[in-house]
Design a protein around this motif. Sequence first.
Motif, PDB file in Angstrom:
ATOM      1  N   VAL A 192       0.835  -1.206   0.000  1.00  0.00           N
ATOM      2  CA  VAL A 192       0.000   0.000   0.000  1.00  0.00           C
ATOM      3  C   VAL A 192       0.868   1.253   0.000  1.00  0.00           C
ATOM      4  O   VAL A 192       0.655   2.179  -0.790  1.00  0.00           O
ATOM      5  N   ALA A 230     -14.836   0.236   7.950  1.00  0.00           N
ATOM      6  CA  ALA A 230     -13.833   1.266   7.636  1.00  0.00           C
ATOM      7  C   ALA A 230     -13.110   0.941   6.330  1.00  0.00           C
ATOM      8  O   ALA A 230     -12.600   1.832   5.649  1.00  0.00           O
ATOM      9  N   ASN A 231     -13.097  -0.354   5.985  1.00  0.00           N
ATOM     10  CA  ASN A 231     -12.423  -0.768   4.735  1.00  0.00           C
ATOM     11  C   ASN A 231     -13.117  -0.190   3.496  1.00  0.00           C
ATOM     12  O   ASN A 231     -12.523  -0.110   2.422  1.00  0.00           O
ATOM     13  N   GLN A 232     -14.382   0.195   3.655  1.00  0.00           N
ATOM     14  CA  GLN A 232     -15.109   0.752   2.510  1.00  0.00           C
ATOM     15  C   GLN A 232     -14.672   2.182   2.191  1.00  0.00           C
ATOM     16  O   GLN A 232     -14.942   2.695   1.109  1.00  0.00           O
ATOM     17  N   LEU A 233     -14.029   2.815   3.126  1.00  0.00           N
ATOM     18  CA  LEU A 233     -13.590   4.197   2.900  1.00  0.00           C
ATOM     19  C   LEU A 233     -12.453   4.226   1.885  1.00  0.00           C
ATOM     20  O   LEU A 233     -11.607   3.315   1.859  1.00  0.00           O
ATOM     21  N   GLU A 234     -12.464   5.299   1.103  1.00  0.00           N
ATOM     22  CA  GLU A 234     -11.442   5.412   0.073  1.00  0.00           C
ATOM     23  C   GLU A 234     -10.060   5.583   0.705  1.00  0.00           C
ATOM     24  O   GLU A 234      -9.906   6.338   1.674  1.00  0.00           O
ATOM     25  N   ASN A 235      -9.074   4.873   0.143  1.00  0.00           N
ATOM     26  CA  ASN A 235      -7.676   4.937   0.606  1.00  0.00           C
ATOM     27  C   ASN A 235      -7.476   4.419   2.028  1.00  0.00           C
ATOM     28  O   ASN A 235      -6.477   4.738   2.677  1.00  0.00           O
ATOM     29  N   VAL A 236      -8.451   3.650   2.503  1.00  0.00           N
ATOM     30  CA  VAL A 236      -8.309   2.996   3.816  1.00  0.00           C
ATOM     31  C   VAL A 236      -8.340   1.488   3.576  1.00  0.00           C
ATOM     32  O   VAL A 236      -9.216   0.988   2.866  1.00  0.00           O
ATOM     33  N   TYR A 237      -7.386   0.793   4.150  1.00  0.00           N
ATOM     34  CA  TYR A 237      -7.295  -0.659   3.960  1.00  0.00           C
ATOM     35  C   TYR A 237      -7.269  -1.310   5.337  1.00  0.00           C
ATOM     36  O   TYR A 237      -6.379  -1.021   6.140  1.00  0.00           O
ATOM     37  N   VAL A 238      -8.257  -2.145   5.592  1.00  0.00           N
ATOM     38  CA  VAL A 238      -8.344  -2.800   6.906  1.00  0.00           C
ATOM     39  C   VAL A 238      -8.137  -4.301   6.711  1.00  0.00           C
ATOM     40  O   VAL A 238      -8.844  -4.940   5.927  1.00  0.00           O
ATOM     41  N   TYR A 239      -7.181  -4.844   7.402  1.00  0.00           N
ATOM     42  CA  TYR A 239      -6.911  -6.279   7.344  1.00  0.00           C
ATOM     43  C   TYR A 239      -7.030  -6.858   8.750  1.00  0.00           C
ATOM     44  O   TYR A 239      -6.323  -6.422   9.662  1.00  0.00           O
ATOM     45  N   ASP A 268      -8.260 -12.066   7.215  1.00  0.00           N
ATOM     46  CA  ASP A 268      -7.761 -11.552   5.933  1.00  0.00           C
ATOM     47  C   ASP A 268      -6.285 -11.889   5.749  1.00  0.00           C
ATOM     48  O   ASP A 268      -5.859 -12.323   4.684  1.00  0.00           O
TER      49      ASP A 268
END
Lengths: 447, 290
Positions: free
Chosen positions: A169, A282-291, A295
């Motif tokens: 990322v 929160a993973n749906q937010l743009e430029n946010v990556y939640v693992y 996952d």
Amino acid sequence: MPVLLCVGLSHKQVPIAVREQLAVSAEDLPGRLARLRGLAGVREAMLLSTCNRLEVFAVADARTCADDLLRDLGPLAAEHALTRYEDEALLHLFRVTASLDSMVVGEAQIQGQVKEAHARALAAGACGAALSRALAAALSAAKRVRTETGIARGAVSISSVAVQMAHKVLGDLSGRAVLLIGAGEMAQLAARELHAGGASELLVANRSAAVAEALAQEVGGIAVGIAELPALLERADVVLCSTAAHQPIVTRELVGRAIKARRYRALFLIDLALPRNVEPAANQLENVYVYDLDDLEGVAAQNRELRQQEVQRAEAIVLEEITAYARAKQERAAVRVLAHLRAQAQALADAEVERTLSLLGPLSERQQNSVRSMATAIVNKLLHGPTARLRGEQGGPLSDAAAELFGLQDAPDVSGDDAERRSSPEEQPQDASRKPQADVLSLTGRK
Amino acid sequence: MATLLVHIALLAYAAAAAAYLVWLVRPRQALVSAGRTLLFAGLLLHLGSFAAAVSLSQGEGLARAGFGSDAWRGGQLFSLLAAATVAGYLALDLRYRLPVAGAFVAPVTVAVMVPAHLVHGGTRPIAPELTHSLALAVHVFSAAAGTAALALAFALSLLYLVSERQLKSKQPGRLFARLPSLELIERVGWHLSVWGFVFLSVAIATGSLVSHESSGSAFPIAPKQGFAVLAWALLAGLIQARLVAGWRGRRVALLVVAGFLLLVGTYAGLLAAPQHVSAAAAALIAPGRG
């Protein structure tokens, strides 16, 4: 004819409870190597002791030497150990070095461990040219396997997948800030890896200021208050969560506000807690990556599968390299036989010339040279055919036949192998008492 | 001579494309090196073909540089765009090492070059009033450079969208390992978009001058001009949004894709309606009297 032997055990034969009892420490290694080298019939030896294996690779005069090697490992190891001979031992050496026999196929450490074991064996005077050549070929095969297949690609542990994804990322982590929330061990491990990977700032937040301070000291970070979380989310690029909280502490709303304040700079959230600390939405937010853990495990499993798919290609490369190694060995053997043959023939011719010259009485220098030239020419013409055929064959049955026919087995070894081995000071007295022999291992097909 | 060189260049581009595509399946460094070398060799031959065309041309002024000449039997514009894109990619690759973008650029170059050189339409001589027009030379250069920069930005935006999708879905595919980081794709794509916008601005400004010189109208109403202005406006909006509101990531990638497609529309307009095209543009590509 010397043979390659491999005696030992790995994670495939015994559990860690047994392996940990057998592990050889760095301090004990020189003594163990000296002991191995002192065994009757053992010419060269290397001991590979890692957390997953304890194996001895040796070049010995006979297969029966394996029994002594096995006894030397001790009764506990002997109970579980496997013995591999010649071709099988060579294949095992190549596969181990290429990480095809590892617990995690494709892991990178094994090559360093093999190099280290070789260096220590050399330093102890236990390793010579034959084993060194086999190891060099095995390392070369391992390098090809790593570069030409995807066997080492993709992280396979949770913490390394987290780090890999952070790199994917954010790219280069230098100048990045990592926020560690909670005190979970896996998160600490990942935080350390990220810090080691270039992250310039490691912030440690905890409900308890004292715990945060202690943890910050342990991982080389800066303690911060959990109450500052909104501001910390604006500052950090990677957030590692592993608290025991029963409700998400990093909510979608909180992240949404932070990402705007960050002017949409990417934010990577790694949730290693159960129950989860980061709201999955929160993973749906743009430029946010939640693992989260699932996952990361999913990616690790996928990487493991991809590695497994590459195993077949890696095995093919190993076999190719073994074949090339065997061919090179045969070529060296052929050259050695040719050199012996020519030296022997020339010595005979020289002796006969001198005898004839003494019988003929006084001859001029020119006449003497003519007789010598004639003898050399006869040797050359006689050996031309056999030389061409041996060179053409590059080792194999003709080399053996020539050695047998002309009685070359007892001739001095000119291949350089013994010379190299004798270069070790400890080797000199022992080798001097030994009958020099060809180092060709059995894989040439001439056992 | 020029035709022969450009055909050999095309072969080199095709071989480079093959090397990069095989690399996607079999990630060997040698394939990347081969692809890079072949692209570079193809570019040198390609530039050589331009030089040959100039040296063989009988025309005067800009016509001598191949504008409107019959030397390549059509397709000069696409040839120029392809060369500019390859040059841009090689410069990027030198700095950032982006073989995965090569796997996109090389095949697209071939796809653009092949039809351009199979079409054997004649070309119309350059309009006499533009023979010594500096504006036309600047227009063509900046249009080619801007299109090349935006083509590369488009390629990187597609890569970004694919990579972002894989990261969001948590299911990295087989090619995931070959993709560079999102941050790198985004940063390089942004720089290319800005350069594309700058060149496009110059191309539009000089284009209106050329149009005025040849037809008397600085802003003729035609699909080509319409698409170009739309693409320019979209890129201007994108840059504004980035600088003021901090936009980045997926929405910027989508805007770059849209901007480049509008630019493609400009060229489509140029090809589809030559009767509406300015004399300068027609001199470049339109099959006039042959």
